[in-house]
Enzyme design. Sequence first.
Site, PDB file in Angstrom:
ATOM      1  CD1 TRP A 349      37.860  67.846  28.174  1.00 52.80           C
ATOM      2  CD2 TRP A 349      36.022  68.874  28.927  1.00 52.80           C
ATOM      3  NE1 TRP A 349      37.263  68.467  27.101  1.00 52.80           N
ATOM      4  CE2 TRP A 349      36.136  69.108  27.528  1.00 52.80           C
ATOM      5  CE3 TRP A 349      34.945  69.420  29.612  1.00 52.80           C
ATOM      6  CZ2 TRP A 349      35.209  69.874  26.825  1.00 52.80           C
ATOM      7  CZ3 TRP A 349      34.025  70.181  28.907  1.00 52.80           C
ATOM      8  CH2 TRP A 349      34.153  70.404  27.526  1.00 52.80           C
ATOM      9  CG  ASP A 350      37.735  63.974  26.146  1.00 53.02           C
ATOM     10  OD1 ASP A 350      38.152  65.053  26.577  1.00 53.02           O
ATOM     11  OD2 ASP A 350      37.900  63.608  24.973  1.00 53.02           O
ATOM     12  CD  GLU A 480      40.567  72.139  23.228  1.00 52.30           C
ATOM     13  OE1 GLU A 480      40.743  71.660  22.096  1.00 52.30           O
ATOM     14  OE2 GLU A 480      40.788  71.524  24.277  1.00 52.30           O
ATOM     15  CD  GLN A 596      35.596  71.582  22.178  1.00 48.99           C
ATOM     16  OE1 GLN A 596      36.689  71.766  21.653  1.00 48.99           O
ATOM     17  NE2 GLN A 596      35.372  70.606  23.024  1.00 48.99           N
TER      18      GLN A 596
HETATM   19  O1  IFM Z   1      39.187  67.127  25.377  1.00 51.47           O
HETATM   20  C1  IFM Z   1      39.069  67.299  24.005  1.00 51.47           C
HETATM   21  C2  IFM Z   1      38.907  68.771  23.722  1.00 51.47           C
HETATM   22  O2  IFM Z   1      37.745  69.280  24.317  1.00 51.47           O
HETATM   23  C3  IFM Z   1      38.837  69.012  22.239  1.00 51.47           C
HETATM   24  N1  IFM Z   1      40.005  68.479  21.599  1.00 51.47           N
HETATM   25  C4  IFM Z   1      40.175  67.036  21.830  1.00 51.47           C
HETATM   26  C5  IFM Z   1      40.252  66.722  23.304  1.00 51.47           C
HETATM   27  C6  IFM Z   1      40.376  65.211  23.508  1.00 51.47           C
HETATM   28  O3  IFM Z   1      39.227  64.567  23.048  1.00 51.47           O
END
Ligand code: IFM
Length: 762
Positions: A349-350, A480, A596
């Site tokens: 989703w980045d 997460e 996050q």
């Molecule tokens: O998509 C991200 C996730 O939100 C946090 N861990 C790393 C992933 C890839 O950057």
Amino acid sequence: MVYNSGKGEYKGFILKEERFDPEFPEKSESIMCLGNGYMGIRAANEEYVHFASRGTFVAGTFDYLEDDCSTELPNSADVTNMLFEADGEAVSPDGDISDYEKTLNCKNGLLRRTFLWKGKNGKRLKLEFLRCVSLKDLHLAVSKVNVTALDSCTVKVTSGIDGDVKGSGHFEPMGINAVSDVMSITAKTKESGILFSTQTCHRFEIDSIKVEPDISVYSENELQIMTKCAFDLKEGQTLTVTKISDIFTSRDRERDGCDMARLVADSREHMKKVRNMTFEKILEESAAEWERRVWSCRDVKVDSENETDCLALRFAVYHLTVMAPVHDNRMNIGAKGLSGPGYRGHTFWDTEIFMLPYFVFTCPAEARSLLEYRYNSIEAARQIAKERGYEGAMYPWESAWITDGEVTPSWALTGLMEHHITADIAMGVYLYYVATGDEEFMESFGYEILFDTAKFWASRLEYNEKKDLYEILHVIGPDEYKEDIDNNAYTNYLARYNILLAIKYYEKLREEKPETAKRLCALLGLDTVYKSWLGKVDKIYLPRENADGLVPEDDTYLTLTDITREDCTLSISEMAGEVHAIARKVGFSSLMVSKQADVMLLMYLFEDLFTPEIKKKNFYFYEKRCIHDSSLSLSTYSALAADLGEKDTAYRLFERASTIDMGPDMWTSNEGIHAASLGGIWQCAVFGFAGVRRYGEELRIEPHLPDKWRGITFDISWKSQTLRVEVTKKVLTVKNMTGTDEVYILNGGRRLAVGSGLTVEL
Ligand code: IFM
């Protein structure tokens, strides 16, 4: 690392490493990586150094190793290697060296490294290594090394193509070859069967006069072909080695699925054209492309007390260019771009939430290509939905090749539970559409994505009879640390918005484009689905603020153990180590600690959902409990803080975000740069401090410059018009550089016509 060492036109564009530390070669290998969206080449030293992890990644060439857990972008044959010996002693930057300097010039993509070397036998050499990956010719990379003998000696050069690199297990060798001065290796990825052709050609000069040494060609294994030659240099003489290399694969759109004969023929044809070019010519052409495609229209000029701020923005724009395979809509951006093996080259989703906005506002055609990738993956997304008992299109949490479907390693729960990505993609489509008005895109791809993702959500909702509400259970939200939770606020609100968008555009299409509505209705069964959207959308559970004004991240978050302490002067992210230690004992799931931005991201994306007071309250509550353990976090907090007028906090968070890759921590970028964070840095400046935002279907510009900034200037694209935005402490100026259409902006509660130029007192 030193920043802003450039002068004149390069001021504010240069990163410099002043000392070589053999313990930490990987930091600069990642952050100074070169590329052009087609390939990325890590900035590893030409000479082999113990820890170095060379990396050459070609976008889209995914392969799966049987004993591995998911497909990955393989590390292909290296063309940057070059070993030098002086009177039999190997030259290495971890030997007796002085005057060391390694720089990346973000303006023209030149990597340069220099040092003086002294051998054990007292012989001294001055070395200059130059490297460029062409932005103009996507297959082309070139290196040039100048070796000046400060004492007479024999310099031996060993150089070639080395496929025997970390990760070479992906390749089956298909042949090595040396015809005239061109050496080549062909190989095939083991599972995906992608053919690779890598070629290189050397040119030698002494004091600028071409020489043709006796060359011996050898290889130690089937993945390697090297050349060796020696030169007697008198004191003061300079040996120059120019190495021109190219890479082609059968994944290239123009030769998709071709056989080896065709691939080799194409490569040879190409090498014929470039082999006599000078390093300077290739660099000049590439630099012109950097200027045309990037710096003339995407530069962000920050006038700040802290010079690094401007470089941080340019560093972000540089990497957002080299990482993005926008030449091919079957490919997307990996979480580490093409700068390292991290996250296996997978797309998350980045892209839609952190990077796509940059592309939408600076180069809509590239944004469109990234979204077309999602359309090209829609069959795989439909298959995932089906396999999991849902309808419509359920996008994979991690994706690679368009037909691969879900590629998250099986040990990670995210692949099973992080469902918000499907709505994030719909949000990306919507942002692109509003900013561009590209109806053709919507007719061909966009509407179908919006409808089929909304169809997924309608099937994903679970009815709670007691509450007479639809819930979304068993998910992972952006935070997460919290796995298998119910009603993650971010997920629920976005799912609802996805459905609302589908309703809105289906109704609009039926009204205005009945033929398109009919086609999509027949394809996706929209008559039935539309009824289900209408029946469910207003009953989706949307967590609101509680009596304390707090919006719960999920059903249980606010009941967990709170480990923050009022009397503690350190922020929780400063105590990340301790928090991890506690979490190792009790698990993150039992702690009121976030990895996050989660609720904050919701408040940032949907600014009217909550009042400014509620947002502020939640900001400080969640910031205190967030350890920013993901590089995606700080930029969201910073931009939201800027929206809230919390300028100092916003700036402090921006500074931290911009040190994720560029900062002094030598470990953070080993596996590659943090792509989303770089998109986030751009958002901090343009969306946060300059206050540019899609607001509904309008463009809003509401600046909040931090105290340290005197001004910022950049261009954005809105409805096919290029707008030059200039913000100082006192004035906002917007100029329509295209001038073919009227554009309006929202500022201070007013809707203002930009006309030929608009100035607003701040
Ligand atoms: O998509 C991200 C996730 O939100 C946090 N861990 C790393 C992933 C890839 O950057």
